[in-house]
Design an enzyme around this catalytic site. Structure first.
Site, mmCIF file in Angstrom:
data_model
loop_
_atom_site.group_PDB
_atom_site.id
_atom_site.type_symbol
_atom_site.label_atom_id
_atom_site.label_comp_id
_atom_site.label_asym_id
_atom_site.label_seq_id
_atom_site.Cartn_x
_atom_site.Cartn_y
_atom_site.Cartn_z
ATOM 1 C CG ASP A 123 -1.805 1.163 1.321
ATOM 2 O OD1 ASP A 123 -2.291 1.597 0.260
ATOM 3 O OD2 ASP A 123 -2.045 1.653 2.435
ATOM 4 C CG ASP A 265 -6.136 1.241 -0.754
ATOM 5 O OD1 ASP A 265 -5.021 0.699 -0.701
ATOM 6 O OD2 ASP A 265 -6.634 1.678 -1.808
HETATM 7 P P1 AMP Z 1 -2.045 7.071 0.252
HETATM 8 O O1 AMP Z 1 -0.678 6.491 0.321
HETATM 9 O O2 AMP Z 1 -2.716 7.213 1.570
HETATM 10 O O3 AMP Z 1 -2.103 8.312 -0.568
HETATM 11 O O4 AMP Z 1 -2.953 5.994 -0.440
HETATM 12 C C1 AMP Z 1 -2.548 5.162 -1.471
HETATM 13 C C2 AMP Z 1 -3.775 4.569 -2.081
HETATM 14 O O5 AMP Z 1 -4.569 5.592 -2.627
HETATM 15 C C3 AMP Z 1 -3.509 3.633 -3.222
HETATM 16 O O6 AMP Z 1 -3.443 2.336 -2.751
HETATM 17 C C4 AMP Z 1 -4.704 3.851 -4.145
HETATM 18 O O7 AMP Z 1 -5.537 2.703 -4.129
HETATM 19 C C5 AMP Z 1 -5.470 4.992 -3.514
HETATM 20 N N1 AMP Z 1 -5.956 6.003 -4.457
HETATM 21 C C6 AMP Z 1 -5.714 6.139 -5.772
HETATM 22 N N2 AMP Z 1 -6.398 7.195 -6.295
HETATM 23 C C7 AMP Z 1 -7.098 7.741 -5.279
HETATM 24 C C8 AMP Z 1 -8.021 8.843 -5.167
HETATM 25 N N3 AMP Z 1 -8.326 9.615 -6.220
HETATM 26 N N4 AMP Z 1 -8.560 9.101 -3.959
HETATM 27 C C9 AMP Z 1 -8.241 8.359 -2.891
HETATM 28 N N5 AMP Z 1 -7.391 7.295 -2.933
HETATM 29 C C10 AMP Z 1 -6.824 6.991 -4.107
HETATM 30 MG MG MG Z 2 -3.133 0.603 -1.619
#
Ligand code: AMP
Ligand code: MG
Length: 318
Positions: A123, A265
């Site tokens: 992740d 997630d």
């Molecule tokens: P972070 O590291 O908290 O920014 O989250 C990473 C995750 O954000 C990834 O695993 C994606 O699945 C997810 N993600 C991708 N695009 C979006 C979006 N537009 N809004 C929220 N989460 C997203």
């Molecule tokens: Mg993820």
């Protein structure tokens, strides 16, 4: 102790996958692009292979709903990537063939059911590539509820200075963290509102994964006066569960207002914060639905807090 065997298998395999990820990261990984334009590396695929193999052997009847699949590796022009993934998996599970590795990855193509696992093998792949935070996130969902959550955070440093942390929580039994390299367990406990130096909030590094302007306004509205701490991945849940921040806000990005969050997630992180005494809902106060689909179709945004400030946050959002 409940889910004893599940805990043992899940913890061991997340630790192995974390070793693979760190090994790949030392060798400076390159990203491939998936059909949805998001990045994937040999570490995402290797981590998924290791964890799905272990879960499938121990619990052959449990479906696994995981982020990746082996499609990209089965393309004819991807033989060298296939060999790379197999090379890294072999450092953990010697004598595995490419064929086996592909099959193990595809054990993760299961569907949600009355009991299943959900896995994000890396992740925060963008954080992984930037040499920042990332997490290996694994959760067991049974009868509509997350029962067990494990988060491996190889790049996260605890307040006492150890880098590489594993978070574990079992429903109704609390949670703890332990260095990935082994050591003593520290119980998880969210922060109280009067612990001013830790009364702060976390959000994504990637601006497009949230609404940073609104997130900052809401944090201010509930009395958080310091700028956000920006962290990739579910390491944010680990930080709230450790009492290092009171709030994690993830509001829909104005650029992608219809984005639906994936269960992998959030499931592991959510139980870890709840068992530390915190609260997790969507931006309207609805419980996150991990049981109906691989996407949280009926939820919008995510609010993670120490519990005490939760209602004030939801009120400010209204
Ligand atoms: P972070 O590291 O908290 O920014 O989250 C990473 C995750 O954000 C990834 O695993 C994606 O699945 C997810 N993600 C991708 N695009 C979006 C979006 N537009 N809004 C929220 N989460 C997203
Ligand atoms: Mg993820």
């Amino acid at each position: 102790m409940t889910y004893e065997q599940e805990q043992k298998v899940a913890i061991d395999t997340v630790i192995s996958a974390a070793k693979l990820c760190q090994q790949v990261r030392q060798d400076i990984p390159q990203a491939m692009e998936k059909t949805d334009k998001s990045p994937v590396t040999v570490a995402d695929l290797g981590s998924q292979a290791i964890i799905c193999k272990a879960l499938h052997e121990a619990f052959p009847n449990d479906p696994i709903v995981a982020e990746e699949d082996a499609k990209i590796l089965r393309q004819e022009d991807q033989i060298s990537t296939q060999e790379k993934v197999t090379h890294y998996v072999n450092q953990i599970i010697p004598h595995s063939s490419s064929e086996q590795v592909l099959d193990w990855i595809d054990y993760g193509n299961g569907q949600v059911s009355s009991r299943f696992w959900t896995l994000d093998p890396i992740d925060g792949t963008k954080g992984f590539l930037r040499q920042d935070q990332y997490a290996i996130a694994l959760a067991l969902i049974e009868d509509g509820e997350v029962k067990l959550g494990i988060l491996g955070c190889p790049a996260l440093t605890s307040a006492s200075g150890e880098t590489g942390l594993l978070f574990v929580a079992v429903r109704g039994e609390g949670g703890y963290k332990i260095p990935l390299a082994g050591g003593s367990k520290t119980p998880l406990q969210v922060v109280s509102n009067d612990d001013l130096s830790r009364f702060r909030f976390v959000e994504s590094v990637e601006a497009s994964h949230g609404d940073q302007e609104r997130q900052n306004a809401i944090a201010q509205a509930v009395g958080i006066t310091t700028p956000s701490v920006r962290v990739d991945s579910q390491a944010k849940y680990g930080i709230v569960a450790s009492g290092e921040a009171a709030l994690y806000l993830r509001l829909p990005s104005p650029k992608y207002p219809n984005y639906q969050e994936n269960i992998w997630d959030h499931a592991a992180g959510a139980i870890i914060v709840e068992e530390a005494g915190g609260k997790v809902t969507d931006m309207y106060g609805k419980p996150l639905d991990f049981a109906s689909h691989s996407k949280m179709k009926d939820n919008k945004g995510v609010v993670v807090s120490n519990g005490t400030i939760h209602d004030a946050v939801l009120k400010a959002l209204n």
